[in-house]
Design a protein around this motif. Structure first.
Motif, PDB file in Angstrom:
ATOM      1  N   LEU A   1       0.821  -1.208   0.000  1.00  0.00           N
ATOM      2  CA  LEU A   1       0.000   0.000   0.000  1.00  0.00           C
ATOM      3  C   LEU A   1       0.856   1.260   0.000  1.00  0.00           C
ATOM      4  N   LEU A   2       2.046   1.176   0.558  1.00  0.00           N
ATOM      5  CA  LEU A   2       2.957   2.323   0.510  1.00  0.00           C
ATOM      6  C   LEU A   2       3.343   2.639  -0.934  1.00  0.00           C
ATOM      7  N   ILE A   3       3.483   1.611  -1.757  1.00  0.00           N
ATOM      8  CA  ILE A   3       3.781   1.814  -3.181  1.00  0.00           C
ATOM      9  C   ILE A   3       2.590   2.496  -3.861  1.00  0.00           C
TER      10      ILE A   3
ATOM     11  N   TYR B   1       0.482   1.433  12.850  1.00  0.00           N
ATOM     12  CA  TYR B   1      -0.322   0.662  11.913  1.00  0.00           C
ATOM     13  C   TYR B   1      -1.307   1.518  11.124  1.00  0.00           C
ATOM     14  N   VAL B   2      -1.052   2.819  11.073  1.00  0.00           N
ATOM     15  CA  VAL B   2      -1.923   3.727  10.327  1.00  0.00           C
ATOM     16  C   VAL B   2      -1.065   4.703   9.538  1.00  0.00           C
ATOM     17  N   ASP B   3      -1.466   4.990   8.329  1.00  0.00           N
ATOM     18  CA  ASP B   3      -0.796   6.007   7.523  1.00  0.00           C
ATOM     19  C   ASP B   3      -0.791   7.320   8.303  1.00  0.00           C
ATOM     20  N   ASP B   4       0.327   8.051   8.271  1.00  0.00           N
ATOM     21  CA  ASP B   4       0.439   9.254   9.104  1.00  0.00           C
ATOM     22  C   ASP B   4      -0.220  10.487   8.501  1.00  0.00           C
ATOM     23  N   ARG B   5      -0.836  10.334   7.332  1.00  0.00           N
ATOM     24  CA  ARG B   5      -1.561  11.469   6.750  1.00  0.00           C
ATOM     25  C   ARG B   5      -2.947  11.590   7.380  1.00  0.00           C
TER      26      ARG B   5
ATOM     27  N   TRP C   1      -4.311   4.552   4.096  1.00  0.00           N
ATOM     28  CA  TRP C   1      -4.485   3.128   4.408  1.00  0.00           C
ATOM     29  C   TRP C   1      -4.515   2.958   5.921  1.00  0.00           C
ATOM     30  N   VAL C   2      -5.146   1.880   6.354  1.00  0.00           N
ATOM     31  CA  VAL C   2      -5.298   1.609   7.791  1.00  0.00           C
ATOM     32  C   VAL C   2      -5.058   0.122   8.042  1.00  0.00           C
ATOM     33  N   GLY C   3      -4.270  -0.206   9.048  1.00  0.00           N
ATOM     34  CA  GLY C   3      -4.010  -1.592   9.393  1.00  0.00           C
ATOM     35  C   GLY C   3      -5.264  -2.283   9.901  1.00  0.00           C
ATOM     36  N   MET C   4      -5.430  -3.555   9.554  1.00  0.00           N
ATOM     37  CA  MET C   4      -6.598  -4.314  10.008  1.00  0.00           C
ATOM     38  C   MET C   4      -6.218  -5.538  10.831  1.00  0.00           C
TER      39      MET C   4
ATOM     40  N   SER D   1      -3.345  -4.438   5.735  1.00  0.00           N
ATOM     41  CA  SER D   1      -4.138  -3.231   5.789  1.00  0.00           C
ATOM     42  C   SER D   1      -5.259  -3.256   4.769  1.00  0.00           C
ATOM     43  N   HIS D   2      -6.131  -2.244   4.863  1.00  0.00           N
ATOM     44  CA  HIS D   2      -7.176  -2.071   3.863  1.00  0.00           C
ATOM     45  C   HIS D   2      -7.189  -0.613   3.451  1.00  0.00           C
ATOM     46  N   CYS D   3      -7.726  -0.339   2.279  1.00  0.00           N
ATOM     47  CA  CYS D   3      -7.785   1.023   1.787  1.00  0.00           C
ATOM     48  C   CYS D   3      -8.899   1.122   0.760  1.00  0.00           C
TER      49      CYS D   3
END
Length: 317
Positions: free
Chosen positions: A123-125, A147-151, A156-159, A288-290
């Motif tokens: 997801l970072l890509i 486990y969470v995007d810092d934006r 994206w969020v970790g599940m 994660s999921h997004c």
């Protein structure tokens, strides 16, 4: 069946309009005008229903790309479709590397609506390439920031998290006279030559996670040297992360490098395996999921994210 009925209604209404007009080809009397207006209104409604039918049908299917295990998807699908009977989930499932490559290949013409249960490294890509739609699900504040995007909102969020595990078939090991390995470095011993299977890091998220963790734990120089030695003992590289443990459970090989969820499920099923993580274990990986940038079905996508958010709220990572 419904579309056939609508088509028949259009045919009847057009016929009715012809009958209204045939009594006077030059002008329509008030009675014929009323008949014509009523028929035209019915015709318009029928055409509108027919023309919007494909759109309505398209909105009932939500395409979700995932690398979760097939037996994990059943619970999500059952709960989601019970709460949203008008929306059906279409799963596209494969190993992490395959799903990641597929999404990148489809970047110019996205086919997924939601990406769920994929490694955060993938997801970072996607985030870097602007492929994700930021969204803050309910309960996100309960998660560790790791486990969470810092934006804000996060892309994206970790599940969930998963950890590497060594699956060891006690029955086969006893037959072959080998002892249970107690560390990752034990796997490089000559006694384990051709006794080990592991996931291919080129296609499996579990395999990639192993390589990444070994390099982080041991350092780049020592990590690559370790993997060169380990390679000499590997009998087979598999496409998926769960298969090595399944093979070990079936007695095909005494040792399989896998992950703890599959190992626990197989052991609970009665297989003669012992499993555990190394004393010097790889770090936990985050799945994660997004929401995907396609965004053709925003309402349905939001419902899927809410379903995952329920899990987040119940079990903070």
């Amino acid at each position: 069946m419904q579309r056939t009925h609508r088509a028949q209604k259009i045919h009847l209404d057009v016929t009715g309009l012809s009958l209204c007009a045939e009594h006077n080809s030059a002008t329509l009397n008030p009675r014929n005008k009323a008949c014509a207006m009523k028929t035209l209104t019915s015709l318009s409604l029928a055409l509108a229903l027919l023309l919007t039918a494909p759109l309505a049908l398209a909105e009932t299917t939500l395409t979700v790309y995932t690398a979760l295990e097939a037996d994990q998807l059943k619970a999500y699908q059952a709960k989601f479709e019970a709460e949203n009977p008008d929306i059906k989930i279409k799963w596209v499932r494969d190993s992490t590397g395959i799903i990641t490559a597929k999404l990148l290949a489809e970047k110019a013409n996205p086919q997924a609506d939601v990406v769920m249960g994929l490694a955060a490294s993938s997801l970072l890509i996607f985030e870097k390439d602007g492929m994700l739609q930021p969204y803050a699900p309910k309960g996100v504040e309960l998660l560790s920031k790791a486990y969470v995007d810092d934006r804000t909102p996060p892309a994206w969020v970790g599940m969930d998290v998963w950890g590497a595990a060594i699956c060891f078939n006690t029955v086969e090991a006893a037959k072959q006279g080998i002892k249970k390995p107690e560390s990752w470095k034990d796997l490089t011993k000559p006694e384990y030559k051709n006794k080990i299977v592991m996931p291919n890091p080129a296609s499996s998220g579990t395999g990639y996670f192993d390589v990444s963790a070994w390099l982080q734990i041991m350092g780049e120089k020592e990590g690559w040297a370790y993997m060169d030695k380990l390679h000499d003992n590997i009998a087979q590289y598999t496409h998926s992360g769960s298969k090595p443990c399944k093979q070990a459970a079936a007695g095909e090989f005494p040792i399989g490098i896998s992950f703890e969820y599959r190992a626990a499920k197989i052991k609970d099923g009665g297989a003669p395996i012992d499993f555990g993580v190394s004393k010097r274990r790889p770090r936990l990986g985050s799945r994660s999921h997004c929401d995907y940038e396609r965004q053709q079905k925003p309402r349905s996508s939001e419902k899927t994210r809410r379903l995952v958010s329920i899990k987040i709220g119940q079990r903070a990572v």
